[in-house]
Design a protein around this motif. Sequence first.
Motif, PDB file in Angstrom:
ATOM      1  N   UNK A  50     -10.302   9.257  -3.809  1.00 16.52           N
ATOM      2  CA  UNK A  50      -9.316  10.308  -4.504  1.00 16.52           C
ATOM      3  C   UNK A  50      -7.892  10.347  -4.216  1.00 16.52           C
ATOM      4  N   UNK A  51      -7.540   9.182  -3.346  1.00 17.14           N
ATOM      5  CA  UNK A  51      -6.277   8.989  -2.979  1.00 17.14           C
ATOM      6  C   UNK A  51      -5.309   8.402  -4.067  1.00 17.14           C
ATOM      7  N   UNK A  52      -4.308   8.859  -4.349  1.00 22.53           N
ATOM      8  CA  UNK A  52      -3.295   8.272  -5.504  1.00 22.53           C
ATOM      9  C   UNK A  52      -2.115   7.206  -4.738  1.00 22.53           C
ATOM     10  N   UNK A  53      -2.246   5.913  -5.159  1.00 21.19           N
ATOM     11  CA  UNK A  53      -1.399   5.016  -4.412  1.00 21.19           C
ATOM     12  C   UNK A  53      -0.503   4.387  -5.579  1.00 21.19           C
ATOM     13  N   UNK A  54       0.639   4.194  -5.196  1.00 19.79           N
ATOM     14  CA  UNK A  54       1.900   3.744  -5.792  1.00 19.79           C
ATOM     15  C   UNK A  54       2.147   2.335  -5.438  1.00 19.79           C
ATOM     16  N   UNK A  55       2.342   1.364  -6.296  1.00 17.89           N
ATOM     17  CA  UNK A  55       3.041   0.184  -5.933  1.00 17.89           C
ATOM     18  C   UNK A  55       4.431   0.401  -6.047  1.00 17.89           C
ATOM     19  N   UNK A  56       5.225  -0.389  -5.348  1.00 17.03           N
ATOM     20  CA  UNK A  56       6.661  -0.291  -5.388  1.00 17.03           C
ATOM     21  C   UNK A  56       7.286  -1.517  -4.915  1.00 17.03           C
ATOM     22  N   UNK A  57       8.399  -1.908  -5.826  1.00 18.44           N
ATOM     23  CA  UNK A  57       8.911  -3.336  -5.424  1.00 18.44           C
ATOM     24  C   UNK A  57       9.790  -2.957  -4.151  1.00 18.44           C
ATOM     25  N   UNK A  58       9.810  -3.815  -3.150  1.00 21.91           N
ATOM     26  CA  UNK A  58      10.523  -3.397  -1.952  1.00 21.91           C
ATOM     27  C   UNK A  58      11.395  -4.874  -1.374  1.00 21.91           C
ATOM     28  N   UNK A  59      12.278  -5.143  -2.378  1.00 21.63           N
ATOM     29  CA  UNK A  59      13.370  -6.084  -2.244  1.00 21.63           C
ATOM     30  C   UNK A  59      12.674  -7.517  -1.822  1.00 21.63           C
ATOM     31  N   UNK A  60      13.243  -8.003  -1.073  1.00 21.66           N
ATOM     32  CA  UNK A  60      12.366  -9.361  -0.632  1.00 21.66           C
ATOM     33  C   UNK A  60      11.401  -9.326   0.166  1.00 21.66           C
ATOM     34  N   UNK A  61      10.793  -8.137   0.412  1.00 17.24           N
ATOM     35  CA  UNK A  61       9.391  -8.091   1.437  1.00 17.24           C
ATOM     36  C   UNK A  61       8.206  -8.201   0.164  1.00 17.24           C
ATOM     37  N   UNK A  62       8.665  -8.003  -1.005  1.00 20.95           N
ATOM     38  CA  UNK A  62       7.720  -8.106  -2.220  1.00 20.95           C
ATOM     39  C   UNK A  62       7.179  -6.524  -2.430  1.00 20.95           C
ATOM     40  N   UNK A  63       5.922  -6.623  -2.916  1.00 18.54           N
ATOM     41  CA  UNK A  63       5.467  -5.149  -3.367  1.00 18.54           C
ATOM     42  C   UNK A  63       4.678  -4.380  -2.096  1.00 18.54           C
ATOM     43  N   UNK A  64       5.038  -3.137  -1.997  1.00 19.21           N
ATOM     44  CA  UNK A  64       4.542  -2.372  -1.119  1.00 19.21           C
ATOM     45  C   UNK A  64       3.612  -1.154  -1.903  1.00 19.21           C
ATOM     46  N   UNK A  65       2.644  -0.796  -1.308  1.00 17.65           N
ATOM     47  CA  UNK A  65       1.750   0.541  -1.557  1.00 17.65           C
ATOM     48  C   UNK A  65       1.885   1.481  -0.517  1.00 17.65           C
ATOM     49  N   UNK A  66       1.866   2.656  -1.512  1.00 22.26           N
ATOM     50  CA  UNK A  66       2.263   3.961  -0.858  1.00 22.26           C
ATOM     51  C   UNK A  66       1.235   4.904  -1.123  1.00 22.26           C
ATOM     52  N   UNK A  67       0.873   5.958  -0.043  1.00 22.10           N
ATOM     53  CA  UNK A  67       0.105   7.106  -0.607  1.00 22.10           C
ATOM     54  C   UNK A  67       0.897   8.199  -1.356  1.00 22.10           C
TER      55      UNK A  67
END
Length: 80
Positions: A50-67
Amino acid sequence: MPKSKPQTKSSKVIALLSRTSGATLTEICKATNWQQHSVRAFLTGLRKKGYLLAREQRGEDGTACRITQGLNDKDAKGAA
C-alpha cells in the motif's frame, strides 16, 4: 541499560525512501548489502502493501525512488 532493538534492513530502506530526496537503487544496495534485483523486489513488495512510490530524476545521480504516501497516510485520508 536495556539493549536497543537492532534496525532491520526493511526499516533502513523505508527511512531512506522517506527522505525528501528519496534514494537511488545504488544507495539502497550499499545500505543493505542487497543486490539490485533484491531491492527491486522489495520495492514491489512495498507497493503491494500500500505504499505509493514516486520515481524522480535526480540529476547526475540517476533515478531516485521516494515514498509519497505511506500506510498511515492512506488510513488517515480514508477516515476523514
